[in-house]
Design a protein around this motif. Structure first.
Motif, mmCIF file in Angstrom:
data_model
loop_
_atom_site.group_PDB
_atom_site.id
_atom_site.type_symbol
_atom_site.label_atom_id
_atom_site.label_comp_id
_atom_site.label_asym_id
_atom_site.label_seq_id
_atom_site.Cartn_x
_atom_site.Cartn_y
_atom_site.Cartn_z
ATOM 1 N N THR A 28 6.909 4.169 -5.082
ATOM 2 C CA THR A 28 8.590 3.685 -4.539
ATOM 3 C C THR A 28 8.119 2.305 -3.985
ATOM 4 O O THR A 28 7.124 1.837 -3.819
ATOM 5 N N THR A 29 9.654 1.754 -3.786
ATOM 6 C CA THR A 29 9.492 0.286 -3.167
ATOM 7 C C THR A 29 9.498 0.591 -1.725
ATOM 8 O O THR A 29 9.359 -0.474 -0.970
ATOM 9 N N GLY A 30 9.491 1.666 -1.040
ATOM 10 C CA GLY A 30 9.512 2.004 0.193
ATOM 11 C C GLY A 30 10.663 2.041 1.078
ATOM 12 O O GLY A 30 11.270 1.982 2.055
ATOM 13 N N LEU A 31 11.802 1.840 0.024
ATOM 14 C CA LEU A 31 13.299 1.576 0.446
ATOM 15 C C LEU A 31 13.899 2.987 0.024
ATOM 16 O O LEU A 31 13.664 3.346 -0.875
ATOM 17 N N GLY A 32 14.869 3.277 0.957
ATOM 18 C CA GLY A 32 15.657 4.510 0.727
ATOM 19 C C GLY A 32 16.808 4.221 -0.520
ATOM 20 O O GLY A 32 17.054 2.898 -0.687
ATOM 21 N N ASP A 33 17.592 4.985 -1.022
ATOM 22 C CA ASP A 33 18.446 4.887 -2.147
ATOM 23 C C ASP A 33 19.564 4.027 -1.330
ATOM 24 O O ASP A 33 20.278 2.998 -2.175
ATOM 25 N N ALA B 248 0.924 -1.114 0.017
ATOM 26 C CA ALA B 248 0.059 -0.182 -0.077
ATOM 27 C C ALA B 248 1.028 1.303 -0.183
ATOM 28 O O ALA B 248 0.610 2.314 -0.589
ATOM 29 N N GLU B 249 1.811 1.356 0.888
ATOM 30 C CA GLU B 249 2.741 2.332 0.688
ATOM 31 C C GLU B 249 3.438 2.649 -0.554
ATOM 32 O O GLU B 249 3.490 3.812 -0.896
ATOM 33 N N SER B 250 4.069 1.746 -1.038
ATOM 34 C CA SER B 250 4.636 1.592 -2.379
ATOM 35 C C SER B 250 3.680 2.041 -3.703
ATOM 36 O O SER B 250 4.121 2.854 -4.303
ATOM 37 N N GLU B 251 2.487 1.749 -3.296
ATOM 38 C CA GLU B 251 1.612 1.990 -4.547
ATOM 39 C C GLU B 251 1.141 3.185 -4.350
ATOM 40 O O GLU B 251 0.894 4.280 -5.286
ATOM 41 N N MET B 252 0.886 3.980 -2.927
ATOM 42 C CA MET B 252 0.506 5.270 -2.861
ATOM 43 C C MET B 252 1.777 6.367 -3.373
ATOM 44 O O MET B 252 1.388 7.111 -3.877
#
Length: 80
Positions: A68-73, A61-65
């Motif tokens: 992103t993948t939710g991970l930092g670079d 849900a976070e990444s779709e919103m």
């Protein structure tokens, strides 16, 4: 208590969170809302909100919103 009764009975269980709800939860959390306030907004307990924010419920849900993948670079996902 006819069929037009709108409010949930006090002894009825909390409602279930949907994937769309999870995306809104992530948005509210990013805006600075407390988990307890988010829980009150959705009429669920704070544990359900925690499960969403800890990726135990409605993963993605976070990444779709955010797109992103939710991970930092500099973060690498843990495999083990």
């Amino acid at each position: 208590m006819g069929k037009y009764y709108q409010q949930q009975r006090p002894d009825s269980p909390s409602r279930k969170l949907t994937f769309a709800d999870a995306k809104v939860i992530w948005k509210l959390k990013r805006e600075g809302w407390l988990q307890s306030r988010i829980a009150a907004h959705f009429d669920v307990n704070q544990g359900r909100i925690s499960e969403v924010l800890n990726h135990k419920l409605h993963r993605g849900a976070e990444s779709e919103m955010t797109g992103t993948t939710g991970l930092g670079d500099d973060e690498v996902p843990r495999l083990f």
